[in-house]
Enzyme design. Sequence first.
Site, short mmCIF file in Angstrom:
data_model
loop_
_atom_site.label_atom_id
_atom_site.label_comp_id
_atom_site.label_asym_id
_atom_site.label_seq_id
_atom_site.Cartn_x
_atom_site.Cartn_y
_atom_site.Cartn_z
N ALA A 1 0.87 -1.18 0.00
CA ALA A 1 0.00 0.00 0.00
C ALA A 1 0.90 1.23 0.00
CB ALA A 1 -0.89 -0.01 1.24
N LYS A 2 0.30 2.38 -0.24
CA LYS A 2 1.11 3.60 -0.37
C LYS A 2 1.97 3.86 0.86
CE LYS A 2 -1.42 6.26 -3.75
NZ LYS A 2 -2.86 6.48 -3.68
#
Length: 347
Positions: free
Chosen positions: A265-266
């Site tokens: 994920a970011k």
Amino acid sequence: MCEGAQIGVPGGRVRGRLAPSPTGALHLGNARTFLIAWLRVRSCGGTLVLRMEDLDHPKNKPGAAGEALEDLRWLGLDWDEGPDVGGACGPYVQTERRERYAAALERLRACGLAYPCVCSRRDVEAGQSAPHTEDGLYYPGTCRGRYDDYGAACRALPAGRLPAWRFRVPDGEVVRFDDGFRGAYGQEVSAESGDFVLARDPQGAGYMLAVVADDAAMGVTEVVRGDDLLPATPRQLLLYRALGLAPPAFLHVPLVVSEEGRRLAKRHGDTRLRALRESGVEAERVVGLLAWWCGWAAWGERLAPRDLLPRFDLGLLPRAPAVLTPQVMAYLGVRKPPLPTGAASVL
Ligand code: GLU
């Protein structure tokens, strides 16, 4: 089994596929899976299809479909049929194939294997006794046998809302298959997910129905994808059987995860291919890293996908997920977003 079903493309050659969803930019994890899928087909002289899986409208990002093709080409992957190159099994974009899904749904309905359901997502969530399935909500069959026909289900809903369609899962059957990477896998679908959604409305086919209809119509003989979809495969096998279609072979490969073992994920750092390219990282460095994760290259090698053809060996692919370690991030120049001041950790 329904009447009138057929497989799209006859013949014994391997046909594999890449099936990106334009719900976000492709990251290192997607790239690793696509590289494996590409090598699997290219190493045996098969045909590779690219299909854009863009049915999930709320999550689709504008421009992401075109960018996914660009990112894959930048890596050095190619395909023989797809939205940009055409082919005999097109269209290769799911939103252009809706009438095919409606026809498959109609076949299931005519066999008594699909029924209308008026339960909202909130109703189904409220009925969960425990966090139930590996990958979704369990449905206890509330609307099974409840409405004589679709019209009756429509009348049970306020104007403007349409019933969904669910698949009637055989009770108590353990659906088994032999995964080409993971080995034997079985799941009692009626206990795990229950009667699953086929379509949100007669024209609104969901992933399960669309992927089965498309892989069959496109003559796909082998599906290589991330093992997050392993638990969905028994549901898909039930659909193949119900529609009288021959299922492909399946190979589910481990994902790339963060150091904490979570999906990328970011917050783990920007591993989007586009971001890497824009920051000046060469594709060969990325492919070399993907190959190192797969056990096919030494650390630091720079490679094009075709360089891996003689090295491709699924026996070397680790069983455990690949991990985005600080060493990997430093190698690609990926930085984690800064932590908020005072925060000990952010997962
Ligand atoms: N489009 C799906 C995804 O990007 C893959 C579906 C599949 O491989 O069956 O997650």
